[in-house]
Motif scaffolding. Structure first.
Motif, PDB file in Angstrom:
ATOM      1  N   GLY A   1       0.825  -1.199   0.000  1.00  0.00           N
ATOM      2  CA  GLY A   1       0.000   0.000   0.000  1.00  0.00           C
ATOM      3  C   GLY A   1       0.858   1.248   0.000  1.00  0.00           C
ATOM      4  O   GLY A   1       2.024   1.226   0.413  1.00  0.00           O
ATOM      5  N   ASN A   2       0.293   2.345  -0.510  1.00  0.00           N
ATOM      6  CA  ASN A   2       0.959   3.651  -0.466  1.00  0.00           C
ATOM      7  C   ASN A   2       2.362   3.625  -1.054  1.00  0.00           C
ATOM      8  O   ASN A   2       3.346   4.000  -0.398  1.00  0.00           O
ATOM      9  N   ILE A   3       2.473   3.149  -2.292  1.00  0.00           N
ATOM     10  CA  ILE A   3       3.763   3.102  -2.953  1.00  0.00           C
ATOM     11  C   ILE A   3       3.607   3.569  -4.400  1.00  0.00           C
ATOM     12  O   ILE A   3       2.570   3.328  -5.036  1.00  0.00           O
ATOM     13  N   ASP A   4       4.620   4.274  -4.899  1.00  0.00           N
ATOM     14  CA  ASP A   4       4.609   4.714  -6.290  1.00  0.00           C
ATOM     15  C   ASP A   4       4.888   3.509  -7.187  1.00  0.00           C
ATOM     16  O   ASP A   4       5.998   2.987  -7.211  1.00  0.00           O
ATOM     17  N   ASP A   5       3.878   3.034  -7.900  1.00  0.00           N
ATOM     18  CA  ASP A   5       4.036   1.859  -8.773  1.00  0.00           C
ATOM     19  C   ASP A   5       3.985   2.236 -10.251  1.00  0.00           C
ATOM     20  O   ASP A   5       3.686   1.407 -11.096  1.00  0.00           O
ATOM     21  N   MET A   6       4.288   3.474 -10.547  1.00  0.00           N
ATOM     22  CA  MET A   6       4.315   3.969 -11.933  1.00  0.00           C
ATOM     23  C   MET A   6       3.053   3.566 -12.699  1.00  0.00           C
ATOM     24  O   MET A   6       3.101   2.969 -13.759  1.00  0.00           O
ATOM     25  N   GLU A   7       1.916   3.931 -12.113  1.00  0.00           N
ATOM     26  CA  GLU A   7       0.609   3.771 -12.762  1.00  0.00           C
ATOM     27  C   GLU A   7       0.273   2.313 -13.076  1.00  0.00           C
ATOM     28  O   GLU A   7      -0.313   2.010 -14.121  1.00  0.00           O
ATOM     29  N   SER A   8       0.595   1.415 -12.160  1.00  0.00           N
ATOM     30  CA  SER A   8       0.296  -0.002 -12.382  1.00  0.00           C
ATOM     31  C   SER A   8      -1.205  -0.232 -12.595  1.00  0.00           C
ATOM     32  O   SER A   8      -1.609  -0.992 -13.472  1.00  0.00           O
ATOM     33  N   GLY A   9      -2.048   0.420 -11.780  1.00  0.00           N
ATOM     34  CA  GLY A   9      -3.491   0.253 -11.920  1.00  0.00           C
ATOM     35  C   GLY A   9      -4.004   0.729 -13.259  1.00  0.00           C
ATOM     36  O   GLY A   9      -4.876   0.096 -13.870  1.00  0.00           O
ATOM     37  N   LEU A  10      -3.460   1.825 -13.756  1.00  0.00           N
ATOM     38  CA  LEU A  10      -3.868   2.357 -15.054  1.00  0.00           C
ATOM     39  C   LEU A  10      -3.408   1.435 -16.174  1.00  0.00           C
ATOM     40  O   LEU A  10      -4.143   1.189 -17.144  1.00  0.00           O
ATOM     41  N   ARG A  11      -2.198   0.874 -16.056  1.00  0.00           N
ATOM     42  CA  ARG A  11      -1.709  -0.075 -17.063  1.00  0.00           C
ATOM     43  C   ARG A  11      -2.544  -1.352 -17.069  1.00  0.00           C
ATOM     44  O   ARG A  11      -2.800  -1.936 -18.122  1.00  0.00           O
ATOM     45  N   LEU A  12      -2.988  -1.784 -15.894  1.00  0.00           N
ATOM     46  CA  LEU A  12      -3.854  -2.964 -15.814  1.00  0.00           C
ATOM     47  C   LEU A  12      -5.182  -2.707 -16.534  1.00  0.00           C
ATOM     48  O   LEU A  12      -5.661  -3.559 -17.298  1.00  0.00           O
ATOM     49  N   LYS A  13      -5.768  -1.535 -16.323  1.00  0.00           N
ATOM     50  CA  LYS A  13      -7.029  -1.196 -16.999  1.00  0.00           C
ATOM     51  C   LYS A  13      -6.845  -1.137 -18.513  1.00  0.00           C
ATOM     52  O   LYS A  13      -7.733  -1.559 -19.274  1.00  0.00           O
ATOM     53  N   THR A  14      -5.699  -0.633 -18.965  1.00  0.00           N
ATOM     54  CA  THR A  14      -5.422  -0.602 -20.405  1.00  0.00           C
ATOM     55  C   THR A  14      -5.403  -2.011 -20.979  1.00  0.00           C
ATOM     56  O   THR A  14      -5.996  -2.274 -22.033  1.00  0.00           O
ATOM     57  N   CYS A  15      -4.735  -2.941 -20.300  1.00  0.00           N
ATOM     58  CA  CYS A  15      -4.681  -4.332 -20.775  1.00  0.00           C
ATOM     59  C   CYS A  15      -6.061  -4.981 -20.743  1.00  0.00           C
ATOM     60  O   CYS A  15      -6.444  -5.675 -21.687  1.00  0.00           O
ATOM     61  N   GLN A  16      -6.804  -4.742 -19.692  1.00  0.00           N
ATOM     62  CA  GLN A  16      -8.148  -5.322 -19.589  1.00  0.00           C
ATOM     63  C   GLN A  16      -9.028  -4.856 -20.741  1.00  0.00           C
ATOM     64  O   GLN A  16      -9.734  -5.668 -21.366  1.00  0.00           O
ATOM     65  N   LYS A  17      -8.977  -3.580 -21.054  1.00  0.00           N
ATOM     66  CA  LYS A  17      -9.782  -3.042 -22.150  1.00  0.00           C
ATOM     67  C   LYS A  17      -9.269  -3.514 -23.504  1.00  0.00           C
ATOM     68  O   LYS A  17     -10.062  -3.873 -24.389  1.00  0.00           O
ATOM     69  N   ALA A  18      -7.951  -3.545 -23.676  1.00  0.00           N
ATOM     70  CA  ALA A  18      -7.361  -3.897 -24.973  1.00  0.00           C
ATOM     71  C   ALA A  18      -7.647  -5.339 -25.362  1.00  0.00           C
ATOM     72  O   ALA A  18      -7.744  -5.657 -26.557  1.00  0.00           O
ATOM     73  N   PHE A  19      -7.796  -6.227 -24.369  1.00  0.00           N
ATOM     74  CA  PHE A  19      -7.920  -7.655 -24.668  1.00  0.00           C
ATOM     75  C   PHE A  19      -9.261  -8.256 -24.254  1.00  0.00           C
ATOM     76  O   PHE A  19      -9.434  -9.481 -24.307  1.00  0.00           O
ATOM     77  N   GLN A  20     -10.235  -7.422 -23.908  1.00  0.00           N
ATOM     78  CA  GLN A  20     -11.491  -7.956 -23.396  1.00  0.00           C
ATOM     79  C   GLN A  20     -12.286  -8.718 -24.454  1.00  0.00           C
ATOM     80  O   GLN A  20     -13.058  -9.622 -24.129  1.00  0.00           O
ATOM     81  N   HIS A  21     -12.097  -8.388 -25.729  1.00  0.00           N
ATOM     82  CA  HIS A  21     -12.836  -9.079 -26.796  1.00  0.00           C
ATOM     83  C   HIS A  21     -11.899  -9.859 -27.713  1.00  0.00           C
ATOM     84  O   HIS A  21     -12.283 -10.204 -28.833  1.00  0.00           O
ATOM     85  N   GLN A  22     -10.681 -10.138 -27.258  1.00  0.00           N
ATOM     86  CA  GLN A  22      -9.710 -10.794 -28.129  1.00  0.00           C
ATOM     87  C   GLN A  22      -9.135 -12.045 -27.483  1.00  0.00           C
ATOM     88  O   GLN A  22      -8.793 -12.039 -26.297  1.00  0.00           O
ATOM     89  N   ASN A  23      -9.057 -13.110 -28.265  1.00  0.00           N
ATOM     90  CA  ASN A  23      -8.359 -14.321 -27.840  1.00  0.00           C
ATOM     91  C   ASN A  23      -7.151 -14.602 -28.716  1.00  0.00           C
ATOM     92  O   ASN A  23      -6.339 -15.472 -28.393  1.00  0.00           O
ATOM     93  N   VAL A  24      -7.039 -13.868 -29.847  1.00  0.00           N
ATOM     94  CA  VAL A  24      -5.909 -14.029 -30.765  1.00  0.00           C
ATOM     95  C   VAL A  24      -5.078 -12.743 -30.712  1.00  0.00           C
ATOM     96  O   VAL A  24      -5.618 -11.638 -30.788  1.00  0.00           O
ATOM     97  N   LEU A  25      -3.781 -12.904 -30.598  1.00  0.00           N
ATOM     98  CA  LEU A  25      -2.888 -11.773 -30.425  1.00  0.00           C
ATOM     99  C   LEU A  25      -1.966 -11.652 -31.634  1.00  0.00           C
ATOM    100  O   LEU A  25      -1.120 -12.512 -31.857  1.00  0.00           O
ATOM    101  N   SER A  26      -2.133 -10.592 -32.422  1.00  0.00           N
ATOM    102  CA  SER A  26      -1.243 -10.392 -33.564  1.00  0.00           C
ATOM    103  C   SER A  26      -0.020  -9.605 -33.130  1.00  0.00           C
ATOM    104  O   SER A  26      -0.046  -8.853 -32.143  1.00  0.00           O
ATOM    105  N   MET A  27       1.064  -9.763 -33.864  1.00  0.00           N
ATOM    106  CA  MET A  27       2.290  -9.028 -33.568  1.00  0.00           C
ATOM    107  C   MET A  27       2.053  -7.521 -33.627  1.00  0.00           C
ATOM    108  O   MET A  27       2.507  -6.767 -32.755  1.00  0.00           O
ATOM    109  N   GLU A  28       1.336  -7.064 -34.651  1.00  0.00           N
ATOM    110  CA  GLU A  28       1.118  -5.632 -34.809  1.00  0.00           C
ATOM    111  C   GLU A  28       0.256  -5.061 -33.692  1.00  0.00           C
ATOM    112  O   GLU A  28       0.519  -3.964 -33.189  1.00  0.00           O
TER     113      GLU A  28
END
Length: 329
Positions: A246-273
């Protein structure tokens, strides 16, 4: 970023590493933070574990000091206690299958900008153990890599206020790369290890197997799925959430997690691009740091576990380009 090709016994590999920096005019112990009584005592307590189970780590560390001409005691103290006494390593890992059935593992390494001249991309061919290529912000330890068997692992670190005697995150990654041919072997090895630090290990192999392993001194939780997996600098499983700091600078870990959750919520196949787009921050915040704070994405890498090439970006992928590096073991 420094590029090193290291071959031989642990001591020979370490000597080559240390000599490389000596030739650049760098005394490695002078780049390290000042030692403390607490870290010295911790190092002495954990050294017996390395001596009995992983003596090659100590031999390589000694080789680094010999090749560099630096303070061997200061170097060993730093290496064996890092990640247990560190709160400044922040990264994102992503793994999934592409349309060809190739398994990809991508990682953004977020760390201190002031130390960038010290970071290294290594190809290591030990006389005993698997050859591998990997990346490190220090030496001996590794933070991501792929070995000759097509097994890859990437680290996302989690700070723990409690100090436990055991192997630290970077050493764990190094040991897994040298000794494991696949995800199942790595999980089996982790279950037998005495772990000292807190971390998430994102792992994948050329058979198509992948896992996110959340682990600390008290517990190990294995997350596997047919979907795309990702990790940041926090535990997400119910069993491991109580071990989040708790109470530690994690360089926006929570925001990065939300980005991944949104980016992959409808995807099961991952392209290089698409993976590059995500790592570059085109699908939301992942690497758009203000370098004035002293931290940034210092490299980004994508391992194709079914190909003999990796995509590597020396610096922040939102500003620098990926280059193809052929793996030659």
């Amino acid at each position: 970023m420094n590029n090193l090709n290291l071959v031989g016994t642990p001591r020979e590999i370490g000597f080559q590493y240390g000599k490389y920096f000596a030739e650049q005019g760098v005394n490695l112990s002078s780049t390290l933070p000042s030692g403390t009584k607490e870290r010295k005592e911790y190092t002495e307590s954990v050294k017996s574990l390395y001596k009995s189970d992983y003596p090659a780590i100590l031999e390589e560390s000694e080789g680094v000091a010999q090749g560099n001409g630096c303070d061997a005691e200061a170097l060993t103290q730093f290496l064996l206690s890092m990640y247990v006494y560190t709160a400044m390593n922040f990264c994102t890992c992503i793994t999934g299958l592409d349309h060809r059935g190739h398994l990809l593992l991508g990682r953004n390494s977020d760390f201190l900008t002031a130390m960038q001249p010290m970071y290294s991309h290594c190809v290591i061919k030990p006389t005993s153990g698997y050859a591998f290529t990997g990346n490190t912000t220090a030496f001996v330890e590794m933070e991501d890599g792929i070995n000759e068997k097509g097994f890859a692992v990437g680290l996302t670190f989690i700070y723990s206020a409690q100090k436990h005697c055991g192997l630290n995150a970077g050493m764990i990654v190094r040991i897994l790369l040298e000794h494991c041919a696949n995800v199942n072997e790595a999980i089996a090895m982790l279950k037998k290890m005495k772990i000292g630090s807190s971390q998430v290990l994102t792992m994948a192999d050329s058979t198509g197997n992948k896992a996110v392993v959340e682990c600390c001194a008290q517990h190990i939780e294995i997350i596997q799925s047919h979907s795309i997996l990702y990790s940041v600098n926090q535990f997400v499983s119910d069993a491991m959430r109580p071990y989040n700091p708790g109470n530690i600078d994690d360089m926006e870990s929570g925001l990065r997690l939300k980005t991944c959750q949104k980016a992959f919520q409808h995807q099961n196949v991952l392209s290089m691009e698409y993976l590059k787009d995500v790592l570059m921050g085109k699908q939301g915040f992942l690497c758009q740091y203000d370098r004035k704070r002293g931290g940034d994405t210092v490299w980004s890498v994508i391992y194709d576990l079914n190909d003999e090439k990796i995509q590597f970006c020396d610096g922040n992928p939102s500003r620098e380009v990926y280059e193809t590096i052929k793996i030659d073991f």
